[in-house]
Design an enzyme around this catalytic site. Structure first.
Site, PDB file in Angstrom:
ATOM      1  N   HIS A  72      81.015  25.693   7.028  1.00 32.96           N
ATOM      2  CA  HIS A  72      81.497  25.718   5.635  1.00 32.96           C
ATOM      3  C   HIS A  72      83.005  25.956   5.606  1.00 32.96           C
ATOM      4  O   HIS A  72      83.533  26.754   6.388  1.00 32.96           O
ATOM      5  CB  HIS A  72      80.775  26.798   4.819  1.00 32.96           C
ATOM      6  CG  HIS A  72      80.986  28.203   5.307  1.00 32.96           C
ATOM      7  ND1 HIS A  72      82.029  28.979   4.873  1.00 32.96           N
ATOM      8  CD2 HIS A  72      80.287  28.974   6.183  1.00 32.96           C
ATOM      9  CE1 HIS A  72      81.956  30.176   5.456  1.00 32.96           C
ATOM     10  NE2 HIS A  72      80.912  30.201   6.271  1.00 32.96           N
ATOM     11  N   ASP A  74      84.447  26.784   2.576  1.00 32.66           N
ATOM     12  CA  ASP A  74      84.766  27.744   1.514  1.00 32.66           C
ATOM     13  C   ASP A  74      84.923  29.133   2.124  1.00 32.66           C
ATOM     14  O   ASP A  74      84.348  29.435   3.171  1.00 32.66           O
ATOM     15  CB  ASP A  74      83.702  27.734   0.398  1.00 32.66           C
ATOM     16  CG  ASP A  74      82.301  28.073   0.876  1.00 32.66           C
ATOM     17  OD1 ASP A  74      81.958  27.729   2.024  1.00 32.66           O
ATOM     18  OD2 ASP A  74      81.546  28.705   0.114  1.00 32.66           O
ATOM     19  N   ASP A 105      85.747  33.116   9.677  1.00 32.94           N
ATOM     20  CA  ASP A 105      84.546  32.728   8.906  1.00 32.94           C
ATOM     21  C   ASP A 105      84.908  31.690   7.862  1.00 32.94           C
ATOM     22  O   ASP A 105      85.240  32.025   6.758  1.00 32.94           O
ATOM     23  CB  ASP A 105      83.952  33.979   8.249  1.00 32.94           C
ATOM     24  CG  ASP A 105      82.662  33.685   7.512  1.00 32.94           C
ATOM     25  OD1 ASP A 105      82.085  32.609   7.727  1.00 32.94           O
ATOM     26  OD2 ASP A 105      82.239  34.519   6.704  1.00 32.94           O
ATOM     27  N   GLU A 141      78.806  27.945   0.787  1.00 31.73           N
ATOM     28  CA  GLU A 141      78.040  28.848   1.638  1.00 31.73           C
ATOM     29  C   GLU A 141      78.254  30.283   1.190  1.00 31.73           C
ATOM     30  O   GLU A 141      77.328  31.080   1.137  1.00 31.73           O
ATOM     31  CB  GLU A 141      78.458  28.692   3.098  1.00 31.73           C
ATOM     32  CG  GLU A 141      77.421  29.210   4.096  1.00 31.73           C
ATOM     33  CD  GLU A 141      77.523  30.699   4.365  1.00 31.73           C
ATOM     34  OE1 GLU A 141      76.562  31.271   4.888  1.00 31.73           O
ATOM     35  OE2 GLU A 141      78.556  31.308   4.047  1.00 31.73           O
ATOM     36  N   GLU A 142      79.495  30.609   0.846  1.00 32.95           N
ATOM     37  CA  GLU A 142      79.823  31.986   0.461  1.00 32.95           C
ATOM     38  C   GLU A 142      79.343  32.294  -0.958  1.00 32.95           C
ATOM     39  O   GLU A 142      79.324  33.439  -1.369  1.00 32.95           O
ATOM     40  CB  GLU A 142      81.338  32.227   0.570  1.00 32.95           C
ATOM     41  CG  GLU A 142      81.897  32.058   1.978  1.00 32.95           C
ATOM     42  CD  GLU A 142      81.468  33.152   2.954  1.00 32.95           C
ATOM     43  OE1 GLU A 142      80.636  33.996   2.570  1.00 32.95           O
ATOM     44  OE2 GLU A 142      81.961  33.152   4.089  1.00 32.95           O
ATOM     45  N   GLU A 170      79.054  29.551  12.771  1.00 30.85           N
ATOM     46  CA  GLU A 170      79.335  30.853  12.144  1.00 30.85           C
ATOM     47  C   GLU A 170      79.775  31.855  13.209  1.00 30.85           C
ATOM     48  O   GLU A 170      79.334  31.771  14.359  1.00 30.85           O
ATOM     49  CB  GLU A 170      78.073  31.389  11.453  1.00 30.85           C
ATOM     50  CG  GLU A 170      77.669  30.662  10.192  1.00 30.85           C
ATOM     51  CD  GLU A 170      78.509  31.049   8.971  1.00 30.85           C
ATOM     52  OE1 GLU A 170      79.436  31.869   9.114  1.00 30.85           O
ATOM     53  OE2 GLU A 170      78.219  30.506   7.895  1.00 30.85           O
ATOM     54  N   HIS A 358      85.892  38.512   6.406  1.00 31.88           N
ATOM     55  CA  HIS A 358      85.860  39.054   5.034  1.00 31.88           C
ATOM     56  C   HIS A 358      86.815  40.241   4.870  1.00 31.88           C
ATOM     57  O   HIS A 358      86.822  40.878   3.817  1.00 31.88           O
ATOM     58  CB  HIS A 358      84.440  39.457   4.604  1.00 31.88           C
ATOM     59  CG  HIS A 358      83.498  38.294   4.466  1.00 31.88           C
ATOM     60  ND1 HIS A 358      82.442  38.276   3.577  1.00 31.88           N
ATOM     61  CD2 HIS A 358      83.459  37.095   5.089  1.00 31.88           C
ATOM     62  CE1 HIS A 358      81.783  37.128   3.684  1.00 31.88           C
ATOM     63  NE2 HIS A 358      82.391  36.398   4.598  1.00 31.88           N
TER      64      HIS A 358
HETATM   65 ZN    ZN Z   1      80.385  32.022   7.176  1.00 30.11          ZN
END
Ligand code: ZN
Length: 385
Positions: A72, A74, A105, A141-142, A170, A358
Protein backbone atom coordinates in the site's frame (compact mmCIF):
# COMPACT_ATOMS: atom_id res chain seq x y z
CA UNK A 1 22.72 -0.16 -14.12
CA UNK A 2 20.99 -1.37 -10.99
CA UNK A 3 17.71 0.16 -9.89
CA UNK A 4 18.08 2.34 -6.79
CA UNK A 5 15.64 1.45 -3.99
CA UNK A 6 16.66 4.57 -2.02
CA UNK A 7 15.76 6.88 -4.92
CA UNK A 8 12.45 5.07 -5.44
CA UNK A 9 11.61 5.26 -1.73
CA UNK A 10 12.38 8.98 -1.80
CA UNK A 11 10.19 9.43 -4.89
CA UNK A 12 7.30 7.75 -3.06
CA UNK A 13 7.84 9.53 0.29
CA UNK A 14 7.67 12.89 -1.50
CA UNK A 15 4.09 12.10 -2.52
CA UNK A 16 1.72 13.20 0.26
CA UNK A 17 -0.44 10.09 0.06
CA UNK A 18 -2.08 10.42 3.47
CA UNK A 19 -4.81 7.79 3.51
CA UNK A 20 -6.94 7.71 1.38
CA UNK A 21 -5.25 10.35 -0.84
CA UNK A 22 -3.35 9.06 -3.87
CA UNK A 23 -0.94 11.99 -3.57
CA UNK A 24 0.88 11.12 -6.81
CA UNK A 25 2.34 7.89 -5.43
CA UNK A 26 0.49 5.53 -7.78
CA UNK A 27 1.18 7.82 -10.74
CA UNK A 28 4.88 7.68 -9.86
CA UNK A 29 4.81 3.85 -9.82
CA UNK A 30 2.75 3.75 -13.00
CA UNK A 31 5.48 5.72 -14.81
CA UNK A 32 8.27 3.56 -13.45
CA UNK A 33 6.56 0.23 -14.18
CA UNK A 34 5.17 1.34 -17.54
CA UNK A 35 8.67 2.29 -18.74
CA UNK A 36 9.91 -1.17 -17.69
CA UNK A 37 7.29 -2.88 -19.86
CA UNK A 38 4.62 -3.75 -17.27
CA UNK A 39 0.98 -3.58 -18.33
CA UNK A 40 -0.31 -1.11 -15.72
CA UNK A 41 -3.95 -0.65 -14.73
CA UNK A 42 -5.30 2.03 -12.44
CA UNK A 43 -8.69 1.60 -10.87
CA UNK A 44 -10.80 3.59 -8.45
CA UNK A 45 -13.26 1.76 -6.24
CA UNK A 46 -16.09 3.28 -4.24
CA UNK A 47 -18.93 2.17 -2.03
CA UNK A 48 -21.76 4.09 -0.35
CA UNK A 49 -20.51 5.64 2.88
CA UNK A 50 -16.82 5.46 1.96
CA UNK A 51 -14.51 7.71 -0.05
CA UNK A 52 -13.42 6.46 -3.48
CA UNK A 53 -9.87 5.07 -3.41
CA UNK A 54 -7.32 4.67 -6.19
CA UNK A 55 -5.42 1.42 -6.75
CA UNK A 56 -2.89 -0.02 -9.19
CA UNK A 57 -2.34 -3.44 -10.72
CA UNK A 58 0.64 -4.22 -12.95
CA UNK A 59 1.87 -7.40 -14.59
CA UNK A 60 4.73 -8.42 -16.84
CA UNK A 61 4.81 -11.84 -18.49
CA UNK A 62 1.83 -13.91 -19.53
CA UNK A 63 2.66 -17.41 -18.37
CA UNK A 64 2.47 -19.07 -14.97
CA UNK A 65 3.84 -19.18 -12.36
CA UNK A 66 2.69 -15.71 -11.39
CA UNK A 67 4.48 -14.22 -8.39
CA UNK A 68 2.60 -11.33 -6.80
CA UNK A 69 4.05 -8.55 -4.69
CA UNK A 70 1.50 -6.57 -2.74
CA UNK A 71 1.55 -3.37 -0.77
CA UNK A 72 0.00 0.00 0.00
CA UNK A 73 1.15 3.53 -0.79
CA UNK A 74 -1.20 5.26 1.64
CA UNK A 75 0.32 6.37 4.92
CA UNK A 76 -0.97 7.48 8.32
CA UNK A 77 -0.88 11.26 8.96
CA UNK A 78 2.46 12.71 10.12
CA UNK A 79 1.01 14.39 13.22
CA UNK A 80 2.76 17.61 14.17
CA UNK A 81 5.22 18.09 11.29
CA UNK A 82 7.46 20.42 13.30
CA UNK A 83 8.15 17.55 15.72
CA UNK A 84 10.04 15.74 12.94
CA UNK A 85 13.82 16.15 12.78
CA UNK A 86 13.55 15.69 9.01
CA UNK A 87 10.37 16.80 7.21
CA UNK A 88 7.96 13.83 6.83
CA UNK A 89 7.50 14.25 3.07
CA UNK A 90 11.05 15.17 1.98
CA UNK A 91 12.76 11.78 1.93
CA UNK A 92 16.01 13.17 3.35
CA UNK A 93 18.90 10.81 4.01
CA UNK A 94 20.77 11.44 7.28
CA UNK A 95 22.84 9.13 9.49
CA UNK A 96 22.60 6.45 6.78
CA UNK A 97 18.79 6.31 6.98
CA UNK A 98 16.00 7.64 4.79
CA UNK A 99 13.49 9.66 6.81
CA UNK A 100 9.82 10.17 6.06
CA UNK A 101 6.28 9.05 6.70
CA UNK A 102 5.90 5.65 5.02
CA UNK A 103 9.66 4.99 4.75
CA UNK A 104 9.02 1.74 6.66
CA UNK A 105 5.25 1.26 6.32
CA UNK A 106 5.50 0.65 3.49
CA UNK A 107 6.83 2.79 0.68
CA UNK A 108 10.32 1.43 1.39
CA UNK A 109 9.06 -2.14 0.96
CA UNK A 110 7.37 -1.25 -2.33
CA UNK A 111 10.52 0.51 -3.58
CA UNK A 112 12.56 -2.61 -2.79
CA UNK A 113 10.33 -5.04 -4.66
CA UNK A 114 10.00 -2.65 -7.61
CA UNK A 115 13.81 -2.28 -7.74
CA UNK A 116 14.22 -6.07 -7.45
CA UNK A 117 11.77 -6.67 -10.31
CA UNK A 118 13.52 -4.06 -12.49
CA UNK A 119 16.92 -5.68 -11.77
CA UNK A 120 15.54 -9.14 -12.57
CA UNK A 121 14.14 -7.91 -15.89
CA UNK A 122 17.24 -5.88 -16.82
CA UNK A 123 19.36 -9.05 -16.53
CA UNK A 124 16.99 -10.83 -18.97
CA UNK A 125 16.57 -8.30 -21.78
CA UNK A 126 13.53 -6.79 -20.14
CA UNK A 127 11.25 -9.87 -20.09
CA UNK A 128 10.82 -12.65 -17.55
CA UNK A 129 12.22 -15.84 -19.12
CA UNK A 130 9.54 -17.88 -17.41
CA UNK A 131 6.41 -16.94 -15.53
CA UNK A 132 5.15 -13.50 -14.56
CA UNK A 133 5.53 -10.81 -11.95
CA UNK A 134 2.41 -8.99 -10.71
CA UNK A 135 2.18 -5.96 -8.44
CA UNK A 136 -0.94 -5.11 -6.49
CA UNK A 137 -0.72 -1.68 -4.88
CA UNK A 138 -3.56 -0.10 -2.96
CA UNK A 139 -4.25 3.30 -1.46
CA UNK A 140 -6.67 1.88 1.10
CA UNK A 141 -4.85 -0.09 3.77
CA UNK A 142 -4.39 2.36 6.63
CA UNK A 143 -8.07 3.33 6.45
CA UNK A 144 -11.15 1.10 6.36
CA UNK A 145 -9.69 -1.20 3.69
CA UNK A 146 -12.90 -1.72 1.73
CA UNK A 147 -11.99 -0.06 -1.58
CA UNK A 148 -8.49 -1.51 -1.80
CA UNK A 149 -6.85 -4.94 -2.03
CA UNK A 150 -10.09 -6.87 -1.55
CA UNK A 151 -11.64 -5.19 -4.61
CA UNK A 152 -8.48 -5.25 -6.76
CA UNK A 153 -8.34 -9.03 -6.21
CA UNK A 154 -12.00 -9.36 -7.27
CA UNK A 155 -11.29 -7.22 -10.34
CA UNK A 156 -8.23 -9.34 -11.20
CA UNK A 157 -10.19 -12.56 -10.68
CA UNK A 158 -12.89 -11.37 -13.08
CA UNK A 159 -10.19 -10.72 -15.71
CA UNK A 160 -8.96 -14.29 -15.28
CA UNK A 161 -5.74 -13.39 -13.46
CA UNK A 162 -4.32 -16.33 -11.46
CA UNK A 163 -1.76 -15.94 -8.71
CA UNK A 164 0.54 -18.70 -7.49
CA UNK A 165 2.27 -17.08 -4.51
CA UNK A 166 2.39 -13.66 -2.91
CA UNK A 167 4.83 -11.65 -0.84
CA UNK A 168 3.23 -8.77 1.03
CA UNK A 169 5.95 -6.22 1.79
CA UNK A 170 4.63 -5.02 5.17
CA UNK A 171 7.31 -4.31 7.80
CA UNK A 172 7.43 -7.81 9.30
CA UNK A 173 10.72 -7.65 11.21
CA UNK A 174 10.77 -6.71 14.90
CA UNK A 175 14.34 -5.54 15.62
CA UNK A 176 16.63 -6.35 12.68
CA UNK A 177 16.15 -7.25 9.03
CA UNK A 178 15.77 -11.01 8.76
CA UNK A 179 14.35 -11.73 12.23
CA UNK A 180 10.72 -12.37 11.29
CA UNK A 181 8.60 -13.53 8.38
CA UNK A 182 4.83 -13.61 8.88
CA UNK A 183 2.80 -16.57 7.73
CA UNK A 184 -0.66 -15.89 9.05
CA UNK A 185 -2.59 -13.56 11.28
CA UNK A 186 -5.11 -13.88 14.05
CA UNK A 187 -8.73 -13.05 13.31
CA UNK A 188 -10.40 -9.92 14.65
CA UNK A 189 -13.99 -9.60 15.83
CA UNK A 190 -15.65 -6.62 17.53
CA UNK A 191 -18.90 -6.44 19.43
CA UNK A 192 -20.96 -4.46 21.93
CA UNK A 193 -22.58 -5.92 25.03
CA UNK A 194 -25.76 -4.10 26.02
CA UNK A 195 -27.35 -4.66 29.43
CA UNK A 196 -30.86 -3.33 30.07
CA UNK A 197 -32.20 -2.30 33.44
CA UNK A 198 -34.91 0.00 34.74
CA UNK A 199 -34.24 3.69 35.29
CA UNK A 200 -34.99 5.15 38.71
CA UNK A 201 -34.00 7.37 41.64
CA UNK A 202 -30.83 6.26 43.46
CA UNK A 203 -32.64 6.73 46.78
CA UNK A 204 -35.15 4.02 45.81
CA UNK A 205 -32.99 1.23 44.32
CA UNK A 206 -35.71 -1.32 45.04
CA UNK A 207 -37.90 0.41 42.45
CA UNK A 208 -35.15 0.45 39.80
CA UNK A 209 -32.83 -2.12 38.26
CA UNK A 210 -29.24 -0.97 37.81
CA UNK A 211 -27.79 -2.39 34.55
CA UNK A 212 -24.24 -1.57 35.71
CA UNK A 213 -24.38 -4.43 38.21
CA UNK A 214 -25.29 -6.90 35.45
CA UNK A 215 -22.70 -5.44 33.09
CA UNK A 216 -19.94 -5.91 35.67
CA UNK A 217 -20.96 -9.55 36.15
CA UNK A 218 -20.88 -10.24 32.42
CA UNK A 219 -17.61 -8.35 31.80
CA UNK A 220 -15.99 -10.40 34.54
CA UNK A 221 -17.18 -13.69 33.04
CA UNK A 222 -16.16 -12.78 29.48
CA UNK A 223 -12.58 -11.92 30.48
CA UNK A 224 -11.84 -15.57 31.27
CA UNK A 225 -9.19 -17.12 28.94
CA UNK A 226 -10.54 -18.36 25.61
CA UNK A 227 -7.80 -20.95 25.02
CA UNK A 228 -4.14 -21.66 25.72
CA UNK A 229 -2.87 -20.78 22.26
CA UNK A 230 -2.24 -23.21 19.40
CA UNK A 231 0.76 -24.61 17.54
CA UNK A 232 1.16 -21.49 15.40
CA UNK A 233 -0.69 -18.84 17.40
CA UNK A 234 -0.72 -16.93 20.68
CA UNK A 235 -3.75 -17.44 22.96
CA UNK A 236 -6.93 -15.72 21.81
CA UNK A 237 -7.78 -12.60 23.76
CA UNK A 238 -11.00 -10.72 24.45
CA UNK A 239 -10.31 -7.12 25.48
CA UNK A 240 -12.92 -4.61 26.61
CA UNK A 241 -12.15 -1.24 25.03
CA UNK A 242 -14.93 0.97 26.36
CA UNK A 243 -17.62 0.93 29.05
CA UNK A 244 -20.40 3.43 28.44
CA UNK A 245 -23.34 4.56 30.52
CA UNK A 246 -23.43 8.20 29.49
CA UNK A 247 -25.27 9.26 32.62
CA UNK A 248 -24.46 12.84 33.73
CA UNK A 249 -26.83 12.77 36.69
CA UNK A 250 -25.71 11.82 40.21
CA UNK A 251 -29.09 10.71 41.57
CA UNK A 252 -30.27 8.65 38.64
CA UNK A 253 -29.92 4.90 38.10
CA UNK A 254 -29.47 4.56 34.33
CA UNK A 255 -31.70 2.39 32.17
CA UNK A 256 -28.94 0.87 30.06
CA UNK A 257 -25.20 0.20 30.10
CA UNK A 258 -22.91 -0.85 27.27
CA UNK A 259 -19.42 -2.22 26.85
CA UNK A 260 -17.46 -2.55 23.63
CA UNK A 261 -14.84 -5.23 23.07
CA UNK A 262 -12.55 -6.74 20.47
CA UNK A 263 -11.37 -10.32 20.22
CA UNK A 264 -8.12 -11.38 18.53
CA UNK A 265 -8.59 -15.08 17.96
CA UNK A 266 -6.50 -18.00 16.80
CA UNK A 267 -7.22 -21.10 14.74
CA UNK A 268 -9.06 -22.83 17.60
CA UNK A 269 -12.06 -20.72 16.59
CA UNK A 270 -14.12 -19.70 13.61
CA UNK A 271 -16.02 -16.43 13.79
CA UNK A 272 -19.35 -18.23 14.18
CA UNK A 273 -18.09 -20.60 16.86
CA UNK A 274 -16.45 -17.73 18.74
CA UNK A 275 -19.67 -15.70 18.83
CA UNK A 276 -21.52 -18.79 20.09
CA UNK A 277 -18.91 -19.38 22.81
CA UNK A 278 -19.11 -15.76 24.03
CA UNK A 279 -22.91 -15.84 24.02
CA UNK A 280 -22.91 -19.13 25.98
CA UNK A 281 -20.59 -17.66 28.60
CA UNK A 282 -22.79 -14.58 28.96
CA UNK A 283 -25.90 -16.76 29.21
CA UNK A 284 -24.45 -18.80 32.02
CA UNK A 285 -23.08 -15.76 33.92
CA UNK A 286 -26.42 -13.94 33.55
CA UNK A 287 -28.15 -16.93 35.18
CA UNK A 288 -31.53 -15.59 34.09
CA UNK A 289 -31.08 -12.44 36.20
CA UNK A 290 -29.39 -10.07 33.74
CA UNK A 291 -31.14 -8.84 30.59
CA UNK A 292 -28.55 -8.39 27.87
CA UNK A 293 -27.94 -8.50 24.12
CA UNK A 294 -24.92 -8.55 21.81
CA UNK A 295 -24.41 -6.39 18.73
CA UNK A 296 -21.71 -7.85 16.49
CA UNK A 297 -19.84 -5.71 14.00
CA UNK A 298 -19.28 -7.21 10.55
CA UNK A 299 -15.69 -8.44 10.27
CA UNK A 300 -13.62 -9.25 7.20
CA UNK A 301 -10.63 -10.43 9.25
CA UNK A 302 -10.68 -14.19 9.67
CA UNK A 303 -7.78 -16.10 11.19
CA UNK A 304 -5.49 -17.83 8.68
CA UNK A 305 -2.19 -19.67 8.56
CA UNK A 306 -0.02 -20.22 5.48
CA UNK A 307 1.23 -23.81 5.69
CA UNK A 308 5.01 -24.04 5.25
CA UNK A 309 5.88 -25.07 1.68
CA UNK A 310 8.84 -25.01 -0.72
CA UNK A 311 7.94 -21.36 -1.33
CA UNK A 312 8.44 -20.62 2.38
CA UNK A 313 11.80 -22.39 2.20
CA UNK A 314 12.81 -20.38 -0.87
CA UNK A 315 12.00 -17.11 0.93
CA UNK A 316 13.69 -18.18 4.18
CA UNK A 317 16.83 -19.24 2.28
CA UNK A 318 17.05 -15.88 0.46
CA UNK A 319 16.65 -14.00 3.77
CA UNK A 320 19.25 -16.18 5.51
CA UNK A 321 21.81 -15.75 2.70
CA UNK A 322 21.55 -11.97 2.65
CA UNK A 323 21.14 -11.23 6.37
CA UNK A 324 22.81 -14.25 7.99
CA UNK A 325 19.63 -14.80 10.03
CA UNK A 326 17.08 -17.56 9.81
CA UNK A 327 13.78 -15.72 10.32
CA UNK A 328 11.25 -16.81 12.86
CA UNK A 329 7.92 -17.71 11.25
CA UNK A 330 5.35 -15.68 13.16
CA UNK A 331 1.61 -14.93 13.28
CA UNK A 332 1.77 -12.03 15.75
CA UNK A 333 0.51 -8.52 15.24
CA UNK A 334 -2.62 -6.88 13.88
CA UNK A 335 -4.45 -7.71 10.69
CA UNK A 336 -3.11 -6.85 7.23
CA UNK A 337 -4.24 -7.17 3.63
CA UNK A 338 -2.86 -10.73 3.70
CA UNK A 339 -6.30 -11.63 5.06
CA UNK A 340 -7.75 -10.92 1.59
CA UNK A 341 -4.86 -12.32 -0.47
CA UNK A 342 -4.95 -15.70 1.32
CA UNK A 343 -8.22 -16.48 -0.52
CA UNK A 344 -6.33 -16.32 -3.85
CA UNK A 345 -2.91 -17.84 -3.15
CA UNK A 346 -0.50 -18.63 -0.31
CA UNK A 347 0.86 -15.37 1.13
CA UNK A 348 3.92 -14.54 3.23
CA UNK A 349 4.75 -11.15 4.70
CA UNK A 350 8.28 -9.88 4.65
CA UNK A 351 9.50 -6.29 4.54
CA UNK A 352 11.50 -3.78 6.58
CA UNK A 353 11.92 -3.46 10.36
CA UNK A 354 8.73 -2.17 11.98
CA UNK A 355 10.32 -0.31 14.90
CA UNK A 356 9.69 3.31 13.74
CA UNK A 357 6.46 2.78 11.78
CA UNK A 358 3.64 5.26 12.50
CA UNK A 359 6.10 7.25 14.68
CA UNK A 360 7.62 10.72 14.37
CA UNK A 361 10.94 10.39 12.49
CA UNK A 362 9.93 7.12 10.81
CA UNK A 363 13.04 6.00 8.92
CA UNK A 364 14.55 3.09 7.02
CA UNK A 365 18.31 2.41 7.14
CA UNK A 366 19.81 2.66 3.64
CA UNK A 367 21.56 -0.68 4.27
CA UNK A 368 18.17 -2.34 4.94
CA UNK A 369 16.70 -0.96 1.71
CA UNK A 370 19.66 -2.37 -0.22
CA UNK A 371 19.55 -5.75 1.56
CA UNK A 372 15.76 -6.12 1.20
CA UNK A 373 16.05 -5.43 -2.54
CA UNK A 374 18.69 -8.17 -2.75
CA UNK A 375 16.42 -10.61 -0.85
CA UNK A 376 13.45 -9.90 -3.12
CA UNK A 377 15.64 -10.23 -6.24
CA UNK A 378 16.90 -13.65 -5.14
CA UNK A 379 13.31 -14.74 -4.50
CA UNK A 380 12.24 -13.58 -7.98
CA UNK A 381 15.30 -15.06 -9.71
CA UNK A 382 14.74 -18.49 -8.17
CA UNK A 383 10.98 -18.46 -8.43
CA UNK A 384 11.00 -17.58 -12.11
CA UNK A 385 14.20 -19.48 -12.98
ZN1 ZN B 1 1.37 -1.13 6.34
Amino acid sequence: MKADPVAITRGLVRCRSITPQEGGALAYLQGLLGRAGFAVHRMTFAEPGTVPVENLFARIGERPPNLMFAGHTDVVPPGNETAWRHPPFAGEVANDALYGRGAVDMKGGIACFVAAALDHLAARDGEPREGSISLLITGDEEGVAVNGTVKVLQWAGERGEKFDHCILGEPSNMEVLGDTIKAGRRGSLSGTLIVSGRQGHVAYPDRAENPIRGLVTLIDALQAPLDQGSEHFQPSNLEFTSVDVGNPTVNLIPGEARARFNVRYNDHHSQTALKALIERRAHSAAAGRVRYAFEWQPSNADVFFTTPSPFTELAVAAIAEVTGRRPQISTRGGTSDARFIKDYCPVLEFGLVSRTMHEVDECAPVADLVALTEIYRRIIDRYLG
